[in-house]
Design a protein around this motif. Structure first.
Motif, PDB file in Angstrom:
ATOM      1  N   VAL A  32      70.929  22.809  13.736  1.00  0.00           N
ATOM      2  CA  VAL A  32      69.516  22.504  13.984  1.00  0.00           C
ATOM      3  C   VAL A  32      69.216  22.515  15.484  1.00  0.00           C
ATOM      4  CG1 VAL A  32      67.766  20.707  13.769  1.00  0.00           C
ATOM      5  CG2 VAL A  32      69.270  21.212  11.836  1.00  0.00           C
ATOM      6  N   CYS A  33      70.131  21.915  16.267  1.00  0.00           N
ATOM      7  CA  CYS A  33      69.902  21.869  17.719  1.00  0.00           C
ATOM      8  C   CYS A  33      69.936  23.263  18.344  1.00  0.00           C
ATOM      9  CB  CYS A  33      70.944  20.976  18.374  1.00  0.00           C
ATOM     10  SG  CYS A  33      70.806  19.224  17.923  1.00  0.00           S
ATOM     11  N   VAL A  34      70.793  24.133  17.817  1.00  0.00           N
ATOM     12  CA  VAL A  34      70.908  25.473  18.387  1.00  0.00           C
ATOM     13  C   VAL A  34      69.632  26.280  18.170  1.00  0.00           C
ATOM     14  CG1 VAL A  34      72.093  27.692  18.097  1.00  0.00           C
ATOM     15  CG2 VAL A  34      73.413  25.597  18.348  1.00  0.00           C
ATOM     16  N   CYS A  35      69.031  26.142  16.991  1.00  0.00           N
ATOM     17  CA  CYS A  35      67.908  27.026  16.670  1.00  0.00           C
ATOM     18  C   CYS A  35      66.543  26.403  16.920  1.00  0.00           C
ATOM     19  CB  CYS A  35      68.001  27.486  15.219  1.00  0.00           C
ATOM     20  SG  CYS A  35      67.806  26.163  14.007  1.00  0.00           S
ATOM     21  N   VAL A  36      66.472  25.119  17.211  1.00  0.00           N
ATOM     22  CA  VAL A  36      65.154  24.502  17.330  1.00  0.00           C
ATOM     23  C   VAL A  36      64.407  24.989  18.562  1.00  0.00           C
ATOM     24  CG1 VAL A  36      65.995  22.449  18.558  1.00  0.00           C
ATOM     25  CG2 VAL A  36      63.904  22.316  17.200  1.00  0.00           C
ATOM     26  N   VAL A  37      65.092  25.155  19.691  1.00  0.00           N
ATOM     27  CA  VAL A  37      64.403  25.571  20.920  1.00  0.00           C
ATOM     28  C   VAL A  37      63.885  27.000  20.815  1.00  0.00           C
ATOM     29  CG1 VAL A  37      64.661  25.942  23.397  1.00  0.00           C
ATOM     30  CG2 VAL A  37      65.647  23.902  22.322  1.00  0.00           C
ATOM     31  N   PRO A  38      64.730  27.997  20.472  1.00  0.00           N
ATOM     32  CA  PRO A  38      64.178  29.354  20.346  1.00  0.00           C
ATOM     33  C   PRO A  38      63.138  29.473  19.237  1.00  0.00           C
ATOM     34  CG  PRO A  38      66.449  29.284  19.583  1.00  0.00           C
ATOM     35  CD  PRO A  38      66.185  27.991  20.261  1.00  0.00           C
ATOM     36  N   ALA A  39      63.269  28.673  18.174  1.00  0.00           N
ATOM     37  CA  ALA A  39      62.290  28.737  17.093  1.00  0.00           C
ATOM     38  C   ALA A  39      60.923  28.242  17.576  1.00  0.00           C
ATOM     39  CB  ALA A  39      62.759  27.914  15.898  1.00  0.00           C
ATOM     40  N   ARG A  40      60.904  27.159  18.313  1.00  0.00           N
ATOM     41  CA  ARG A  40      59.624  26.651  18.824  1.00  0.00           C
ATOM     42  C   ARG A  40      59.022  27.615  19.837  1.00  0.00           C
ATOM     43  NH1 ARG A  40      59.858  20.395  20.358  1.00  0.00           N
ATOM     44  NH2 ARG A  40      57.628  20.890  20.572  1.00  0.00           N
ATOM     45  N   ARG A  41      59.869  28.251  20.626  1.00  0.00           N
ATOM     46  CA  ARG A  41      59.360  29.221  21.607  1.00  0.00           C
ATOM     47  C   ARG A  41      58.736  30.426  20.899  1.00  0.00           C
ATOM     48  NH1 ARG A  41      63.916  30.921  25.405  1.00  0.00           N
ATOM     49  NH2 ARG A  41      63.779  28.679  25.838  1.00  0.00           N
ATOM     50  N   ALA A  42      59.385  30.893  19.844  1.00  0.00           N
ATOM     51  CA  ALA A  42      58.841  32.036  19.103  1.00  0.00           C
ATOM     52  C   ALA A  42      57.565  31.663  18.365  1.00  0.00           C
ATOM     53  CB  ALA A  42      59.887  32.549  18.115  1.00  0.00           C
ATOM     54  N   ALA A  43      57.499  30.415  17.879  1.00  0.00           N
ATOM     55  CA  ALA A  43      56.311  30.000  17.141  1.00  0.00           C
ATOM     56  C   ALA A  43      55.091  29.914  18.037  1.00  0.00           C
ATOM     57  CB  ALA A  43      56.563  28.649  16.474  1.00  0.00           C
TER      58      ALA A  43
END
Length: 767
Positions: free
Chosen positions: A745-756
Motif C-alpha cells: 500500500v505504501c509503495v503504490c499510494v504516492v504514484p497513485a495519488r499523483r496519477a489521479a
C-alpha cells in the motif's frame, strides 16, 4: 549503434528509479551467491588443507595395549602407517574448566605420516620433559596458550603440571568440542610418568591408503586382522571431514539456496518490469520501426539494456563482496579471507557472474521478443473486454462497500493471466521469507524447548574424587534437580566393523532417560536401543531392525526401537539403558550424571549450588546447545529476508506501474462518475493490495510446507535427524503478512495519488 545507445540512455534516464532497483537487486543476489561459494568451499577446505599438508591417514584405530599391529602395514592398499602411538585417557584442568584429554606419546621428531601442523610455539623437545602440544581447537576452548601451565589428572586422580609448548592442527579427528576427547601430544617418558599402568593405555595407529574410496573395506580388513575384541575404536576421514565442515556447510547451503531462489525471483521481477515497459512504450517502439529499426534490432535493444543492468549489478555486488566480505564477523569473514587466497576464486566469480547475467537475459528475452512484434504503424490502444465481473467484485457489491473498493476489487483480477503472474512473482519472495522465519523458529526451539531436540538434561555432573553413592545422594537431595540419570559413553564397532560410533548408556530400566524420539518408541527392555540419524546411516539400518555391535570387547545384539534426535557427534549415537552394560560385577560405574531440572529451576543457580555443596568434587557443566554455535545463521536470516523484501519491492513497483497504465485512460471517466482523486487513488491501491494479499496467503502456505521439508532434510543430512523443524507462530506469520500488505500500500499510494490528480487531457492523449 549510436542511435541504439542514445535511445537506451534516454530510456534509463526516464526510468532512473526502476533501473537503480534492478541494479541493486542484482548486486545483493550476487553478494549472496559469492558468499555461498566461499562458505561451501571453506566447508571442506580446512580438512583438505590440513590433510594434504600433514600427509594424513584415512583410517585410525585404537587397539588394546600389547596387540601386535604389524599386520596392518601389509594390508592391500595401505601405503603408509602412522604409529602405533601409546595413548592414555586423562582430564585437563584449566581454571574452572575440566575437559577430556587423550595424551598421545610421540617422539621429538615430527612423524612423516599424520604429522601435526604446529601453528604456534614449537614441537616437543627432549630438554623439556613436562611439555605438551595441544590440538588448536582444544587450546582455544580452554584458553591455553604457549607458555601456560595446565594441570592433567590421570584416571587414578593423580595430578601433573605440564607446560604448553605449542598448538597444532591435525586431520586425525574433528575439532573440539564436537569431537571428544581432545588430543595432547607428549613425549613417551612423560606419558609413562602420568599413566604408569599399561592396562589403562591404548595404541593409536593410522593407515594411509592408496584409494580413499576403499576406506570401509580396508577398515574391515584391519579389524579382522587384529580381532574385533582387540579394537576399541575406528574412525575414518569421512567422519573427520563431516565434523569439520558442518557449521560452514549449513550457512553455505542456506545462502546458496536462498541466493538461487532470489536469482529466480529477481529474474521474474525484471521480466515483469521489462514487459510493463514494453507495453508502456508501444508508441515509441512503433516510431523506432518507422525510422528504420528492424524487429531483430528492437529485440537486441531491450536485451542489451537489461543485460547491461545485470552486468552493472553483478559488478557492484562482486566488488562489495570482495572488499567488504573479509570484514564480516564470524565464519562469513573468515571464509571470504580463505577463499580469496585460493587461486581459482576468480574463476568462481566469473562463473557466478555468467550464470546471473544469463538468467536475467533469458528472463527478459520474452518481453524483448514481444517488443519486436509491435507493428510499425501506431494503432489506437484498446484493451480486451474485462469479461465477467470477478466473484470478489460481486462480493464487494453485496457487502455495499464504497465504490472505490468495489472498482479496486474488480480491477485486481479482471485480467486473470496478468494477475496470476503478479501473484506468482510476489509469492516467491514471501515463500522464502517464510522459510527463513521457519529457520529462526527452529533455532528458538533449540533454546526454549531443548527437551524436544534431545537436550532434556541442561546440566551434566561428573564426580571427581566423590564416590557414586555420595554423588547420587547429593544430586537427588538438591532443590531444582528433578532427576539424575547415570551415564556411560564407550566406543562401539558398527556391523561390518568398518568404523565406530559412540554407545551411550543413560538411565536405567527403573528410571529411563527421556530421549527425544522422533520415530518409533522409547527404550523399555535391556536389549533395546534408540539411535541418531547419523548412527542409522553408518550402520545401514532403520528403526525396527536388530544390530550387533562390539563395545568394550563384548558383543551386544540390540533392537533399534526408535530414532532419537541427537545434536551431538553428528548424530553418531547409539543409546541404551545402563542395564544393557550390566556384567558379572553389576552395573558399570557411571562416568557422569545427566541432570533434568524442575520447571522454573535456574540452571546456573543449580550448578553453583552443587559445586559448593560438593566442595568442588562435582564437575557440573551446562550441556552444549548446538544453537549456540549457529549464531551466524540468525544474521544470515536477517540479511536474506532483507534481500527478498527488496525483490518483492521491485515486483510491487512493477505491479503499480501496470495498474497506473491501465487507469491512465480511466481517470476522466471515473471523475465524470463523481469519484474524487483520493477515491481514484484508492482504486489503484486496493487492486495492488488485494494482489499482494493473495500472494501472501499463497506464499505463506507453501512456505510453511517448504520450511519443514527443507529444515528436516538438512537435519537428516547433518545426522541430527528429521523432526527438528519448528513452524513460525501464527502471530509471526500474521505480522509478516500484514507488513507485506502494508508495504504494498505504501509503495503504490504516492504514484497513485499523483496519477489521479493528472489533468484529464493527459489521459485523453493516450488514446
Amino acid at each position: 549503434m549510436r542511435a541504439v545507445l542514445r535511445w537506451e540512455l534516454a530510456d534509463l534516464r526516464a526510468h532512473r528509479a526502476q533501473a537503480a532497483l534492478m541494479v541493486l537487486v542484482t548486486a545483493v543476489v550476487a553478494v549472496s551467491l559469492i558468499l555461498a561459494d566461499a562458505l561451501l568451499v571453506d566447508a571442506t577446505n580446512p580438512w583438505q588443507r590440513i590433510f594434504k599438508q600433514s600427509h594424513g591417514s584415512h583410517v585410525w584405530l585404537h587397539v588394546r595395549p600389547g596387540v601386535n599391529t604389524s599386520p596392518l602395514a601389509r594390508l592391500d592398499g595401505v601405503t603408509a602407517v602412522a604409529g602405533p602411538y601409546r595413548t592414555a585417557p586423562s582430564t585437563l584442568v584449566r581454571s574452572a574448566e575440566k575437559v577430556s584429554l587423550e595424551l598421545r606419546a610421540v617422539g621429538p621428531a615430527l612423524p612423516a605420516v599424520s604429522r601435526p601442523l604446529v601453528q604456534t610455539g614449537r614441537w616437543l623437545t627432549p630438554s623439556v620433559t613436562d611439555g605438551v602440544v595441544l590440538e588448536s581447537s582444544l587450546a582455544h576452548s580452554v584458553w591455553a596458550g604457549v607458555g601456560d601451565d595446565v594441570t592433567v589428572r590421570s584416571v587414578d586422580g593423580t595430578t601433573h603440571t605440564l607446560r604448553v609448548l605449542g598448538t597444532a592442527d591435525t586431520a586425525d579427528q574433528g575439532p573440539y568440542p564436537d569431537w571428544t576427547p581432545g588430543i595432547g601430544w607428549v613425549l613417551p617418558a612423560t606419558l609413562d610418568r602420568i599413566e604408569p599402568d599399561p592396562a589403562r593405555t591404548q595404541q593409536a595407529i593410522g593407515l594411509r591408503l592408496a584409494d580413499p574410496a576403499a576406506t570401509d573395506f580396508t577398515a574391515q580388513e584391519a579389524v579382522n586382522a587384529l580381532g574385533s575384541a582387540q579394537v576399541a575404536e575406528v574412525s575414518t576421514w569421512q567422519q573427520v571431514r563431516s565434523a569439520m565442515d558442518l557449521g560452514n556447510r549449513l550457512l553455505g547451503l542456506m545462502l546458496g539456496v536462498f541466493g538461487l531462489v532470489a536469482l529466480l525471483a529477481a529474474a521474474l521481477a525484471m521480466a515483469g518490469g521489462a514487459g510493463g515497459r514494453v507495453l508502456a512504450q508501444v508508441q515509441d517502439i512503433a516510431m523506432l520501426k518507422a525510422v528504420g529499426f528492424t524487429p531483430a534490432q528492437i529485440v537486441r535493444l531491450f536485451l542489451y539494456e537489461h543485460t547491461a543492468l545485470a552486468v552493472a549489478g553483478f559488478a557492484l555486488g562482486s566488488a562489495a563482496a570482495s572488499l567488504l566480505g573479509p570484514l564480516l564477523p564470524g565464519p562469513l569473514g573468515q571464509s571470504m579471507v580463505l577463499w580469496q587466497g585460493q587461486p581459482d576464486h576468480l574463476d568462481a566469480i566469473v562463473a557466478t557472474g555468467f550464470g546471473v547475467v544469463l538468467s536475467i537475459g533469458l528472463a527478459t528475452a520474452l518481453p524483448a521478443w514481444r517488443a519486436g512484434r509491435v507493428p510499425a504503424v501506431p494503432t489506437v490502444r484498446s484493451d480486451r473486454p474485462a469479461g465477467r465481473m470477478s466473484r470478489l467484485a460481486r462480493l464487494a457489491l453485496l457487502l455495499r462497500l464504497p465504490p472505490a473498493l468495489v472498482l479496486g476489487a474488480r480491477d485486481a483480477f479482471h485480467r486473470p493471466l496478468r494477475a496470476s503472474l503478479t501473484v506468482s512473482r510476489l509469492a516467491i519472495p514471501v515463500l522464502m521469507i517464510t522459510v527463513a522465519l521457519g529457520g529462526w523458529a527452529t533455532l528458538d526451539g533449540f533454546q526454549q524447548h531443548p527437551q524436544r531436540v534431545g537436550l532434556a538434561a541442561p546440566l551434566t555432573a561428573r564426580p571427581t574424587g566423590l564416590d557414586d553413592a555420595s554423588a547420587q545422594r547429593l544430586l537427588n537431595r538438591r532443590p531444582g534437580v528433578a532427576a539424575a540419570y547415570p551415564g556411560v559413553e564407550i566406543q562401539a564397532l558398527v556391523p561390518g566393523e568398518t568404523t565406530s560410533i559412540t554407545m551411550r548408556a543413560l538411565g536405567t530400566s527403573a528410571h529411563p532417560y527421556p530421549f527425544a524420539v522422533a520415530e518409533g518408541r522409547g527404550i523399555r527392555d535391556t536389549d533395546e536401543a534408540v539411535a541418531g540419524q547419523g548412527a542409522l546411516d553408518l550402520m545401514h539400518v532403520s528403526v525396527g531392525q536388530w544390530v550387533r555391535v562390539m563395545a568394550g570387547g563384548t558383543p551386544h545384539i540390540l533392537h533399534i526401537v526408535g530414532r532419537s534426535i541427537e545434536p551431538d557427534h553428528n548424530g553418531d549415537m547409539l543409546s541404551v539403558n545402563l542395564d544393557a552394560l550390566e556384567g558379572p560385577g553389576g552395573l558399570p560405574r557411571p562416568q557422569y550424571y545427566a541432570l533434568v531440572l524442575r520447571p522454573g529451576a535456574n540452571a546456573d543457580a543449580v550448578r553453583a549450588g552443587l559445586t559448593a555443596a560438593s566442595h568442588g568434587r562435582l564437575d557440573v557443566r551446562p550441556t552444549a546447545d548446538p544453537a549456540d554455535q549457529l549464531g551466524p545463521v540468525r544474521v544470515v536470516v536477517v540479511g536474506l529476508v532483507a534481500v527478498l523484501a527488496l525483490i518483492g519491492l521491485v515486483e510491487l513497483v512493477t505491479a503499480t506501474s501496470h495498474a497506473l497504465r491501465d487507469h491512465t485512460r480511466d481517470v476522466g471517466v471515473l471523475r465524470a462518475m463523481g469519484l474524487t482523486p483520493r477515491q481514484i487513488a484508492t482504486v489503484v491501491v486496493t487492486g495492488t493490495g488485494l494482489l499482494t494479499l493473495v500472494a501472501v496467503v499463497v506464499g505463506t502456505g507453501l512456505g510453511v510446507v517448504a520450511s519443514d521439508a527443507l529444515i528436516n532434510l538438512q537435519g537428516r543430512a547433518s545426522g541430527v535427524g528429521a523432526g527438528i523443524a519448528q513452524t513460525p507462530s501464527p502471530w509471526t506469520l500474521l505480522l509478516a503478512g500484514a507488513l507485506a500488505v502494508a508495504a504494498a500500500v505504501c509503495v503504490c499510494v504516492v504514484p497513485a495519488r499523483r496519477a489521479a490528480r493528472a489533468p484529464v487531457t493527459s489521459a485523453l492523449s493516450t488514446f
